[in-house]
Design a protein around this motif. Structure first.
Motif, mmCIF file in Angstrom:
data_model
loop_
_atom_site.group_PDB
_atom_site.id
_atom_site.type_symbol
_atom_site.label_atom_id
_atom_site.label_comp_id
_atom_site.label_asym_id
_atom_site.label_seq_id
_atom_site.Cartn_x
_atom_site.Cartn_y
_atom_site.Cartn_z
ATOM 1 N N ALA A 24 0.843 -1.198 0.000
ATOM 2 C CA ALA A 24 0.000 0.000 0.000
ATOM 3 C C ALA A 24 0.880 1.250 0.000
ATOM 4 C CB ALA A 24 -0.935 -0.003 1.204
ATOM 5 N N ALA A 25 2.009 1.186 0.709
ATOM 6 C CA ALA A 25 2.937 2.314 0.706
ATOM 7 C C ALA A 25 3.491 2.519 -0.699
ATOM 8 C CB ALA A 25 4.068 2.070 1.696
ATOM 9 N N THR A 26 3.807 1.415 -1.384
ATOM 10 C CA THR A 26 4.315 1.533 -2.752
ATOM 11 C C THR A 26 3.286 2.176 -3.669
ATOM 12 O OG1 THR A 26 5.607 -0.464 -2.411
ATOM 13 C CG2 THR A 26 5.313 0.256 -4.678
ATOM 14 N N THR A 27 2.026 1.731 -3.585
ATOM 15 C CA THR A 27 1.014 2.330 -4.469
ATOM 16 C C THR A 27 0.780 3.791 -4.107
ATOM 17 O OG1 THR A 27 -0.632 1.235 -3.109
ATOM 18 C CG2 THR A 27 -0.229 0.289 -5.259
ATOM 19 N N ALA A 28 0.930 4.124 -2.828
ATOM 20 C CA ALA A 28 0.812 5.540 -2.453
ATOM 21 C C ALA A 28 1.878 6.344 -3.189
ATOM 22 C CB ALA A 28 0.965 5.713 -0.946
ATOM 23 N N PHE A 29 3.081 5.787 -3.280
ATOM 24 C CA PHE A 29 4.202 6.481 -3.924
ATOM 25 C C PHE A 29 4.075 6.481 -5.448
ATOM 26 C CE2 PHE A 29 8.663 6.575 -5.472
ATOM 27 C CZ PHE A 29 9.043 7.796 -4.937
ATOM 28 N N THR A 30 3.639 5.344 -6.021
ATOM 29 C CA THR A 30 3.625 5.240 -7.484
ATOM 30 C C THR A 30 2.301 5.676 -8.099
ATOM 31 O OG1 THR A 30 2.945 2.932 -7.360
ATOM 32 C CG2 THR A 30 5.304 3.367 -7.497
ATOM 33 N N GLU A 31 1.183 5.138 -7.588
ATOM 34 C CA GLU A 31 -0.112 5.449 -8.183
ATOM 35 C C GLU A 31 -0.602 6.815 -7.723
ATOM 36 O OE1 GLU A 31 -1.684 3.410 -10.404
ATOM 37 O OE2 GLU A 31 0.096 2.151 -10.277
ATOM 38 N N ARG A 32 -0.426 7.092 -6.433
ATOM 39 C CA ARG A 32 -0.977 8.329 -5.892
ATOM 40 C C ARG A 32 0.041 9.454 -5.914
ATOM 41 N NH1 ARG A 32 -3.229 5.643 -0.542
ATOM 42 N NH2 ARG A 32 -2.970 7.758 0.201
ATOM 43 N N ALA A 41 -17.103 2.100 -6.806
ATOM 44 C CA ALA A 41 -17.295 3.546 -6.872
ATOM 45 C C ALA A 41 -15.981 4.260 -6.561
ATOM 46 C CB ALA A 41 -18.379 3.973 -5.893
ATOM 47 N N GLY A 42 -15.272 3.784 -5.543
ATOM 48 C CA GLY A 42 -14.004 4.402 -5.175
ATOM 49 C C GLY A 42 -12.986 4.286 -6.294
ATOM 50 N N LEU A 43 -12.893 3.103 -6.866
ATOM 51 C CA LEU A 43 -11.952 2.861 -7.968
ATOM 52 C C LEU A 43 -12.246 3.792 -9.140
ATOM 53 C CD1 LEU A 43 -9.712 0.906 -9.047
ATOM 54 C CD2 LEU A 43 -11.559 -0.510 -9.935
ATOM 55 N N VAL A 44 -13.539 3.945 -9.455
ATOM 56 C CA VAL A 44 -13.932 4.782 -10.584
ATOM 57 C C VAL A 44 -13.632 6.247 -10.305
ATOM 58 C CG1 VAL A 44 -15.900 5.628 -11.868
ATOM 59 C CG2 VAL A 44 -15.705 3.201 -11.373
ATOM 60 N N LEU A 45 -13.997 6.716 -9.108
ATOM 61 C CA LEU A 45 -13.790 8.132 -8.798
ATOM 62 C C LEU A 45 -12.310 8.487 -8.835
ATOM 63 C CD1 LEU A 45 -16.423 8.619 -5.959
ATOM 64 C CD2 LEU A 45 -16.503 9.524 -8.279
ATOM 65 N N VAL A 46 -11.482 7.610 -8.265
ATOM 66 C CA VAL A 46 -10.059 7.920 -8.210
ATOM 67 C C VAL A 46 -9.466 7.951 -9.624
ATOM 68 C CG1 VAL A 46 -8.991 5.624 -7.954
ATOM 69 C CG2 VAL A 46 -8.058 7.544 -6.738
ATOM 70 N N THR A 47 -10.021 7.144 -10.525
ATOM 71 C CA THR A 47 -9.554 7.146 -11.912
ATOM 72 C C THR A 47 -10.052 8.387 -12.658
ATOM 73 O OG1 THR A 47 -9.809 4.758 -11.769
ATOM 74 C CG2 THR A 47 -9.329 5.655 -13.933
ATOM 75 N N LEU A 48 -11.308 8.759 -12.383
ATOM 76 C CA LEU A 48 -11.874 9.945 -13.029
ATOM 77 C C LEU A 48 -11.095 11.203 -12.681
ATOM 78 C CD1 LEU A 48 -15.766 9.756 -12.644
ATOM 79 C CD2 LEU A 48 -14.481 9.879 -14.764
ATOM 80 N N PHE A 49 -10.716 11.318 -11.400
ATOM 81 C CA PHE A 49 -10.110 12.556 -10.923
ATOM 82 C C PHE A 49 -8.581 12.527 -10.932
ATOM 83 C CE2 PHE A 49 -14.366 12.946 -8.917
ATOM 84 C CZ PHE A 49 -14.721 14.158 -9.476
#
Lengths: 327, 278, 270
Positions: A191-199, B111-119
């Motif tokens: 989850a930390a990795t996705t926070a860094f890469t995806e988010r 819904a969460g997955l979609v919103l995060v992708t939309l924004f």
């Protein structure tokens, strides 16, 4: 409709009830970033002719220990920290002498906390000291739930102990600044990795070298760079058979054989290919190009053993709580 | 109980009472009791320390303020949709009506997955918002977006049936007597739908307070800034801090119970209200 | 009322606003799911869906719904019958308790079950001693699903049955029908659409439950992962396409739910 319902109930009973016949599957409860590693290990194990089905469950190492204590029917645990197995020993799930069940204190491979930065390393992060600088955002998982996060704490402290010549006030000041630079503590390493890469949160991700190399490979060297600090903390990944579960299910032989495989050259090769440093010298030599030299301090050298770490640092109100201000 | 039963002609009191009590006890009350015991076992000072810690207070603030804003949005939009759906006949009305329930049917994690992708900054919406300095993902705006999405239907579905009941003839009489449209709305329609509207808002607010699946995807989950109460409970649980999890869960449970009492009182008020009107 | 004949400009503006909102807030998100799921072509889509772990997640999700929905239909009908046909002390309390699961965070739902059936919970040690494991099995998933959807059927039936009154049923009894005949021939036909409607909503919630299930499931791949958990897992595996493919199956169920619901409503009106 009735028939359907009946078969559904039967399926449920099968899935949840105690299995009396010789089991054909075992469950491996593992840490968060080992998803890909054990997928590969299991495939390699099946290739050796083993017919057992290995089921996988992944989450923060400590969260998994808690789940086993609450009744998760894991035959084997492959954690990333000795303290998490120790919790199972205290709960009576794993025998006291578990470290002697397998070679090398029951740790088939190891890694250490290392850095992953964005391409070009814009904040010029080279070593632990840079993480506490003002304006640097650091991502690593919650040390309360993740072995990965606790290793990061220990590695940072080990570096600081050397850098500040053991001046406890300065060490704590450094650690407090470091923790204050963390905007979010995810519960697991992945989850930390996705926070860094995806988010796209943070300037540097501190996680196992294995994860940093895997991310660079999977998401592209044009986006991320692995940075190895001057010194880090030896993170051996312990494995254990969960006695209470295998005795109830009659799966001890299956569980033991599976864990044995991890120590064989084939198992070591798979680990190395998935960026976990192997214990086997021959396999390690073959992968020397992947793994740069690094000076690693051990828990015995730096902190006097795991028991002392658990009592002094990780206990409620311990040294970790002193700097983990964000809780 | 016997004297109650004899008042009724209808059978099945014992059976339906039996099934209900058995089920309620097993599925709802027993698990709740397990948690209450946990809370009772910790002593008040400890309980208070947990529920009034800075991080918990920040989580309440984030959760309640986001739910409040989401409810205001859904109040306005819900009123609009209910009005349009009951008052006008137009092509596509049936589809519009059916779509309103989508948030009830769509899993919150989806819904969460979609919103995060939309924004996302390259997403369908994010690419227009981000250049203008509006960041939704991993900010409180994201939490509000998720809460708004998951509770869209409440106000619409609460107001719609009441609005259908409002006598249109009565309105036209009022209009012919010289009342303006606005007067008709504020004097006749608004008072009639008010209890239902508030009821819908309360439900919407309650749902937003408890929303988890959609919010965790899009909230940054930063302690103190974008961490909601449900997530803090989950983290406490993973930390093996059961006291912390139980105490905070108890707070949410009490809020939920108070909400229910409020809705029931509102429902009773509404019944009296409608009776007085007719 | 000639509402549609001469709509004012204001009315058209309101209708337009509604369409814009529903399009932006609901239609576009729905479209995005399918668009992302199919982005890499139908072949990749079916590969993702047909992966054993995802298939098993679909199977487990469906089985859970198949068990939970009928149970909550029966209990919901019993509750509605009890609450609308009799007056007794504690009635309000009973109604409040049955509503509680819908008003509380799903995380709380998961936690109360952990505190009850976990090995360190209230009943866990006892169950463990007789060899019964509930936590982290599909049974725990069924139990929390029963919990979170407990009010759904009753919530649909109570207003309906209150409004219908008891005249039909009393007439049937006075004509000599026994209790079951009355229920099957009079009550059930009267409430059938409400019952199905409640079942449809229950089904949607069961299939989509995330928070409560994530606490009690143990997330064993191919064993105790439901579809919503699988979506999250694939997302964390950097498998965004697979995650959307799994999500699209749930979105499809959502669309079917809406269509069913809309059909039921028009039948109910007739």
């Amino acid at each position: 409709m009735n028939k359907l319902l009946l078969s559904a109930v039967a399926a449920l009973a099968l899935a949840s009830g105690p299995v009396l016949a010789q089991p054909t599957d075992i469950l491996n409860a593992s840490y968060d970033i080992a998803r890909e590693l054990f997928e590969a290990e299991n495939a390699a194990y099946a290739a050796t002719g083993a017919t057992v089905t290995i089921n996988q469950s992944h989450a923060g190492s400590s969260a998994q220990a808690r789940a086993v204590l609450e009744g998760l029917q894991a035959d084997v645990v492959t954690f990333n920290q000795v303290t998490d197995v120790q919790k199972l020993v205290e709960g009576g799930y794993v025998s006291e002498d578990w470290t002697s069940d397998f070679p090398n204190n029951a740790a088939p491979f190891y890694s250490f906390p290392s850095f992953l930065v964005r391409s070009g390393n814009p904040k010029a992060i080279k070593d632990w000291g840079d993480l506490a600088a003002e304006g640097v955002q650091v991502i690593f998982p919650n040390p309360k739930t993740s072995g990965n996060g606790r290793y990061t704490y220990l590695a940072a402290r080990a570096w600081a102990t050397e850098a500040y010549a053991g001046d406890e006030a300065k060490i704590e000041e450094f650690l407090t600044k470091l923790f204050a630079n963390v905007p979010v503590f995810e519960t697991g390493g992945r989850a930390a990795t996705t926070a860094f890469t995806e988010r796209q949160l943070g300037d540097v991700l501190v996680t196992f070298e294995a994860e940093t190399l895997a991310v660079v490979k999977q998401l592209g060297a044009d986006k991320y760079e692995a940075v190895v600090p001057s010194v880090s903390f030896l993170s051996e990944f312990p494995v254990a058979v969960v006695d209470k579960v295998v005795d109830a299910r009659g799966s001890r032989d299956l569980a033991k054989a599976y864990l044995d495989f991890l120590f064989t050259p084939e198992g070591q090769e798979v680990a190395a290919a998935n960026f976990h440093r192997p214990q086997d010298a021959t396999v390690a030599a073959a992968h020397a190009a992947t793994f740069p030299e690094i000076r690693l301090v051990t828990v015995e050298d730096a902190f006097g053993g795991w028991d002392k770490v658990a009592a002094d640092h990780f206990a409620d109100g311990g040294l970790l709580d002193k700097v983990f201000v964000n809780q | 109980m016997a004297q109650h039963r004899s008042k009724h002609l209808l059978p099945g009191f014992g059976l339906s009472m039996g099934i209900s009590l058995f089920y309620l006890t097993l599925i709802i009350l027993l698990p709740l009791a397990a948690m209450l015991l946990k809370v009772a076992g910790m002593g008040f000072p400890e309980f208070w320390r947990i529920v009034s810690s800075n991080r918990a207070l920040a989580a309440y603030r984030v959760t309640f303020s986001s739910a409040f804003i989401a409810t205001i949005i859904n109040g306005v939009v819900g009123l609009l949709l209910a009005w349009v759906l009951t008052r006008y006949r137009f092509p596509g009305r049936r589809i519009l009506d059916a779509l309103v329930d989508l948030p009830f049917a769509l899993p919150t994690a989806v819904a969460g997955l979609v919103l995060v992708t939309l924004f996302a900054d390259t997403g369908w919406y994010g690419q227009f918002l981000e250049p203008n300095g509006i960041k939704v993902n991993y900010t409180q705006l994201g939490i509000i977006a998720a809460m708004t999405f998951t509770s869209i239907p409440f106000v619409v579905r609460a107001v719609q049936p009441v609005l259908e009941e409002v006598d249109v003839d009565f309105e036209s009489v009022a209009t012919t007597l010289g009342a303006s449209r606005w007067q008709v709305f504020t004097r006749i329609i608004w008072p009639t739908i008010l209890p239902a509207f508030i009821g819908g808002c309360v439900l919407s607010f309650a749902r937003s307070l408890g929303e988890f699946g959609a919010v965790v995807f899009i909230a940054g989950n930063l302690p103190g800034l974008t961490e909601i109460v449900s997530l803090l409970i989950f983290i406490r649980l993973e930390e093996y801090n059961y006291e912390g999890a139980a105490a905070l869960a108890f707070v949410l449970l009490v809020v939920a119970f108070l909400t229910l009492i409020a809705t029931n009182l509102l429902a009773a008020w509404q019944v009296r209200y409608v009776e007085r009107q007719t | 009322m000639s509402l549609s004949a001469q709509r004012s400009i204001g009315a058209n503006v309101l209708i337009g606003l509604s369409f814009v909102f529903v399009a932006l807030a609901l239609v576009v998100p729905l479209a995005l799911i399918f668009s992302f799921a199919l982005r890499e072509g139908l072949g990749a889509y079916f590969d993702a869906i047909l992966k054993p772990d995802t298939l098993h997640a679909i199977f487990l999700t469906v089985i859970t719904a198949v068990i939970v929905v009928p149970i909550n239909m029966v209990v919901g009908a019993a509750l509605a019958w009890l609450v609308t046909r009799f007056k007794f002390r504690g009635q309000q309390l009973l109604v409040a308790i049955i509503e509680l699961p819908a008003a509380v965070s799903p995380i709380v739902a998961g936690i109360v079950y952990l505190f009850l059936y976990g090995n360190q919970g209230l009943l866990g040690p006892l169950l463990q001693s007789i060899g019964l494991q509930i936590m982290f099995t599909p049974l725990a998933i069924v139990l929390v699903s029963l919990f979170v959807t407990a009010p759904y059927v009753a919530r649909e039936l109570v207003p309906l049955m209150r409004q219908q009154g008891t005249d039909d049923e009393e007439a049937a009894l006075s004509l000599g029908a026994n209790g079951w005949q009355m229920f099957l021939r009079v009550t059930l036909p009267n409430i059938r659409w409400g019952l199905v409607y409640g079942a449809v909503l229950t089904n949607a919630r069961v299939m989509g439950e995330f928070g409560a299930v994530s606490v009690v499931s143990g997330s064993i791949r191919g064993q105790t992962n439901t579809l919503p958990l699988q979506i999250n897992l694939l997302f964390n595996d950097f498998n965004i396409a697979g995650s959307f493919a799994a999500a699209s199956t749930l979105a499809l169920i959502a669309v079917i739910t809406l269509v069913l619901k809309s059909m039921l409503e028009s039948w109910e009106r007739r």
